[in-house]
Motif scaffolding. Structure first.
Motif, PDB file in Angstrom:
ATOM      1  N   ASP A   6       0.853  -1.181   0.000  1.00 61.50           N
ATOM      2  CA  ASP A   6       0.000   0.000   0.000  1.00 61.50           C
ATOM      3  C   ASP A   6       0.895   1.239   0.000  1.00 61.50           C
ATOM      4  O   ASP A   6       1.179   1.815   1.054  1.00 61.50           O
ATOM      5  CB  ASP A   6      -0.881  -0.051   1.264  1.00 61.50           C
ATOM      6  CG  ASP A   6      -2.059   0.906   1.199  1.00 61.50           C
ATOM      7  OD1 ASP A   6      -2.540   1.181   0.088  1.00 61.50           O
ATOM      8  OD2 ASP A   6      -2.498   1.374   2.275  1.00 61.50           O
ATOM      9  N   THR A  26      -1.475  -1.139  -4.152  1.00 60.62           N
ATOM     10  CA  THR A  26      -2.604  -0.213  -4.090  1.00 60.62           C
ATOM     11  C   THR A  26      -2.059   1.195  -3.863  1.00 60.62           C
ATOM     12  O   THR A  26      -1.142   1.388  -3.063  1.00 60.62           O
ATOM     13  CB  THR A  26      -3.597  -0.570  -2.964  1.00 60.62           C
ATOM     14  OG1 THR A  26      -2.891  -0.737  -1.733  1.00 60.62           O
ATOM     15  CG2 THR A  26      -4.373  -1.829  -3.275  1.00 60.62           C
ATOM     16  N   ASN A  28      -3.455   5.511  -3.618  1.00 61.80           N
ATOM     17  CA  ASN A  28      -4.613   6.395  -3.468  1.00 61.80           C
ATOM     18  C   ASN A  28      -4.094   7.828  -3.579  1.00 61.80           C
ATOM     19  O   ASN A  28      -2.873   8.033  -3.630  1.00 61.80           O
ATOM     20  CB  ASN A  28      -5.378   6.102  -2.162  1.00 61.80           C
ATOM     21  CG  ASN A  28      -4.565   6.389  -0.920  1.00 61.80           C
ATOM     22  OD1 ASN A  28      -3.753   7.309  -0.889  1.00 61.80           O
ATOM     23  ND2 ASN A  28      -4.761   5.594   0.131  1.00 61.80           N
ATOM     24  N   LEU A  31      -1.441   8.723  -0.965  1.00 63.00           N
ATOM     25  CA  LEU A  31      -0.139   8.065  -1.161  1.00 63.00           C
ATOM     26  C   LEU A  31       0.607   8.711  -2.330  1.00 63.00           C
ATOM     27  O   LEU A  31       1.831   8.892  -2.260  1.00 63.00           O
ATOM     28  CB  LEU A  31      -0.334   6.563  -1.393  1.00 63.00           C
ATOM     29  CG  LEU A  31      -0.884   5.787  -0.194  1.00 63.00           C
ATOM     30  CD1 LEU A  31      -1.252   4.350  -0.583  1.00 63.00           C
ATOM     31  CD2 LEU A  31       0.127   5.768   0.957  1.00 63.00           C
ATOM     32  N   LYS A  85      -9.698   2.195  -8.847  1.00 67.06           N
ATOM     33  CA  LYS A  85     -10.270   2.320  -7.503  1.00 67.06           C
ATOM     34  C   LYS A  85     -11.414   3.324  -7.550  1.00 67.06           C
ATOM     35  O   LYS A  85     -11.242   4.466  -7.981  1.00 67.06           O
ATOM     36  CB  LYS A  85      -9.189   2.842  -6.558  1.00 67.06           C
ATOM     37  CG  LYS A  85      -8.898   1.942  -5.390  1.00 67.06           C
ATOM     38  CD  LYS A  85      -7.945   2.647  -4.473  1.00 67.06           C
ATOM     39  CE  LYS A  85      -7.446   1.706  -3.430  1.00 67.06           C
ATOM     40  NZ  LYS A  85      -6.590   2.390  -2.470  1.00 67.06           N
ATOM     41  N   SER A 129     -12.334  -3.067  -0.848  1.00 68.91           N
ATOM     42  CA  SER A 129     -11.301  -2.719   0.129  1.00 68.91           C
ATOM     43  C   SER A 129     -11.915  -2.202   1.427  1.00 68.91           C
ATOM     44  O   SER A 129     -12.171  -0.995   1.583  1.00 68.91           O
ATOM     45  CB  SER A 129     -10.373  -1.642  -0.443  1.00 68.91           C
ATOM     46  OG  SER A 129      -9.555  -2.165  -1.453  1.00 68.91           O
ATOM     47  N   PHE A 131     -11.593  -1.022   5.220  1.00 71.47           N
ATOM     48  CA  PHE A 131     -10.486  -0.338   5.915  1.00 71.47           C
ATOM     49  C   PHE A 131     -10.484  -0.715   7.397  1.00 71.47           C
ATOM     50  O   PHE A 131     -11.210  -0.119   8.198  1.00 71.47           O
ATOM     51  CB  PHE A 131     -10.665   1.176   5.787  1.00 71.47           C
ATOM     52  CG  PHE A 131     -10.194   1.765   4.481  1.00 71.47           C
ATOM     53  CD1 PHE A 131     -10.318   1.075   3.281  1.00 71.47           C
ATOM     54  CD2 PHE A 131      -9.630   3.035   4.455  1.00 71.47           C
ATOM     55  CE1 PHE A 131      -9.889   1.627   2.086  1.00 71.47           C
ATOM     56  CE2 PHE A 131      -9.200   3.596   3.263  1.00 71.47           C
ATOM     57  CZ  PHE A 131      -9.327   2.899   2.078  1.00 71.47           C
ATOM     58  N   ARG A 134      -8.752   2.158  10.061  1.00 67.15           N
ATOM     59  CA  ARG A 134      -9.555   3.356  10.351  1.00 67.15           C
ATOM     60  C   ARG A 134     -10.738   3.014  11.256  1.00 67.15           C
ATOM     61  O   ARG A 134     -11.185   3.854  12.046  1.00 67.15           O
ATOM     62  CB  ARG A 134     -10.040   4.019   9.056  1.00 67.15           C
ATOM     63  CG  ARG A 134      -8.894   4.607   8.267  1.00 67.15           C
ATOM     64  CD  ARG A 134      -9.350   5.525   7.160  1.00 67.15           C
ATOM     65  NE  ARG A 134      -8.265   5.729   6.217  1.00 67.15           N
ATOM     66  CZ  ARG A 134      -8.324   6.539   5.163  1.00 67.15           C
ATOM     67  NH1 ARG A 134      -9.421   7.224   4.921  1.00 67.15           N
ATOM     68  NH2 ARG A 134      -7.292   6.668   4.354  1.00 67.15           N
ATOM     69  N   ALA A 165      -7.619  -3.608   3.867  1.00 64.37           N
ATOM     70  CA  ALA A 165      -6.901  -2.340   3.670  1.00 64.37           C
ATOM     71  C   ALA A 165      -6.811  -1.579   4.988  1.00 64.37           C
ATOM     72  O   ALA A 165      -7.419  -1.965   5.978  1.00 64.37           O
ATOM     73  CB  ALA A 165      -7.619  -1.508   2.617  1.00 64.37           C
ATOM     74  N   SER A 166      -6.014  -0.498   4.943  1.00 70.49           N
ATOM     75  CA  SER A 166      -5.765   0.304   6.143  1.00 70.49           C
ATOM     76  C   SER A 166      -5.139  -0.572   7.234  1.00 70.49           C
ATOM     77  O   SER A 166      -5.532  -0.533   8.387  1.00 70.49           O
ATOM     78  CB  SER A 166      -7.079   0.953   6.617  1.00 70.49           C
ATOM     79  OG  SER A 166      -6.876   1.849   7.659  1.00 70.49           O
ATOM     80  N   ARG A 168      -2.441  -1.670   9.809  1.00 70.77           N
ATOM     81  CA  ARG A 168      -1.572  -0.851  10.668  1.00 70.77           C
ATOM     82  C   ARG A 168      -0.442  -1.645  11.326  1.00 70.77           C
ATOM     83  O   ARG A 168       0.515  -1.075  11.821  1.00 70.77           O
ATOM     84  CB  ARG A 168      -2.390  -0.217  11.791  1.00 70.77           C
ATOM     85  CG  ARG A 168      -3.512   0.675  11.367  1.00 70.77           C
ATOM     86  CD  ARG A 168      -3.054   2.117  11.301  1.00 70.77           C
ATOM     87  NE  ARG A 168      -4.201   3.008  11.276  1.00 70.77           N
ATOM     88  CZ  ARG A 168      -4.728   3.504  10.157  1.00 70.77           C
ATOM     89  NH1 ARG A 168      -4.205   3.182   8.999  1.00 70.77           N
ATOM     90  NH2 ARG A 168      -5.761   4.322  10.216  1.00 70.77           N
ATOM     91  N   THR A 185      -3.431  -5.529   1.815  1.00 73.82           N
ATOM     92  CA  THR A 185      -2.544  -4.514   1.246  1.00 73.82           C
ATOM     93  C   THR A 185      -1.846  -3.818   2.407  1.00 73.82           C
ATOM     94  O   THR A 185      -2.499  -3.287   3.315  1.00 73.82           O
ATOM     95  CB  THR A 185      -3.264  -3.543   0.278  1.00 73.82           C
ATOM     96  OG1 THR A 185      -2.251  -2.750  -0.344  1.00 73.82           O
ATOM     97  CG2 THR A 185      -4.321  -2.665   0.922  1.00 73.82           C
TER      98      THR A 185
HETATM   99  C1  E4P Z   1      -6.309   1.031   0.582  1.00 69.83           C
HETATM  100  O1  E4P Z   1      -6.249   0.680  -0.573  1.00 69.83           O
HETATM  101  C2  E4P Z   1      -5.873   2.355   1.085  1.00 69.83           C
HETATM  102  O2  E4P Z   1      -4.908   2.889   0.203  1.00 69.83           O
HETATM  103  C3  E4P Z   1      -5.204   2.303   2.421  1.00 69.83           C
HETATM  104  O3  E4P Z   1      -5.096   0.995   2.909  1.00 69.83           O
HETATM  105  C4  E4P Z   1      -5.690   3.315   3.394  1.00 69.83           C
HETATM  106  O4  E4P Z   1      -4.979   3.167   4.593  1.00 69.83           O
HETATM  107  P1  E4P Z   1      -4.893   4.306   5.707  1.00 69.83           P
HETATM  108  O5  E4P Z   1      -6.116   4.197   6.544  1.00 69.83           O
HETATM  109  O6  E4P Z   1      -3.668   3.959   6.476  1.00 69.83           O
HETATM  110  O7  E4P Z   1      -4.794   5.621   4.990  1.00 69.83           O
END
Ligand code: E4P
Length: 216
Positions: A6, A26, A28, A31, A85, A129, A131, A134, A165-166, A168, A185
């Motif tokens: 990611d 991935t 966004n 990023l 996306k 995806s 999250f 978050r 996704a997201s 940590r 990811t």
């Molecule tokens: C998923 O595709 C997003 O790019 C990503 O996982 C968002 O993660 P974040 O909550 O750390 O910004």
């Protein structure tokens, strides 16, 4: 489970790809913004596709279905592995349906409820995806969402792939694998953490020390 990275950082992608465990990428807008000054986003996306032979997600910015489809068509021309996306919303669902009809793969992003994932799958998304990080940040158990989506997709033989996704921390990756998610990811920092264990480090240190005592 497939491992995506990611990030839009080419050095991180190159390094992770060299380990030999990378199945996709991935990105966004956030990023890509971190790569400001390193070339326009189209060039960065093309370079990513040269580094990794797998799906590379690139996100649209338009908020209406026609605009999303137009952006998606432009992005899809960059490389055969580009996946579009699309943010979860009514217009996003319309765009997913239209892109599916055109044979363009989509990744429905910003999924925070099981029903959003089901709607995206019904619209024809190749990936969803959810999250987790978050949700954890907002005092919900992010992994519960993955379990719920996995159950629903199994109930109806849905082949849309779940991208956790997201992410940590390494525990998110372990839990994703235990649930049977298709993909996680993962930020570069967490990929590095996955290779490590304090007992491994101590073990390597001891073996190297003992090797010095071996008759050679
Ligand atoms: C998923 O595709 C997003 O790019 C990503 O996982 C968002 O993660 P974040 O909550 O750390 O910004």
């Amino acid at each position: 489970m497939k491992f995506f990275i990611d990030t839009a950082n080419l050095d991180e992608i190159r390094e992770a790809a060299s380990i030999g465990i990378l199945d996709g990428v991935t990105t966004n807008p956030t990023l890509l913004a971190k790569e400001k000054g390193k070339g326009d986003f189209r060039t960065i996306l093309k370079k990513i596709c040269e580094l990794v032979d797998g799906p590379v997600s690139a996100e649209v910015i338009a908020m209406d279905a026609e605009g999303m489809v137009k952006e998606a068509e432009d992005l899809a021309k960059l490389h055969k592995n580009i996946v579009i996306k699309i943010p979860m919303c009514k217009e996003g669902l319309k765009a997913i349906r239209m892109l599916d009809a055109k044979g363009i793969q989509t990744n429905c992003t910003l999924i925070f409820s099981p029903i959003q994932a089901l709607l995206a799958a019904k619209a024809g998304a190749s990936f969803v995806s959810p999250f987790v990080g978050r949700l954890d940040d907002a005092s919900h158990v992010g992994m519960d969402l993955i379990e719920d989506i996995a159950t629903i997709f199994e109930n109806y033989d849905i082949c849309t792939e779940i991208i956790v996704a997201s992410v940590r921390n390494p525990l998110h990756v372990v839990e994703a694998a235990l649930i049977g998610a298709d993909i996680a990811t993962i930020p570069f920092k967490v990929i590095e953490q996955l290779t490590k264990h304090p007992l491994t480090d101590i073990g390597i240190k001891n073996f190297l020390e003992d090797w010095k005592k071996v008759d050679k």
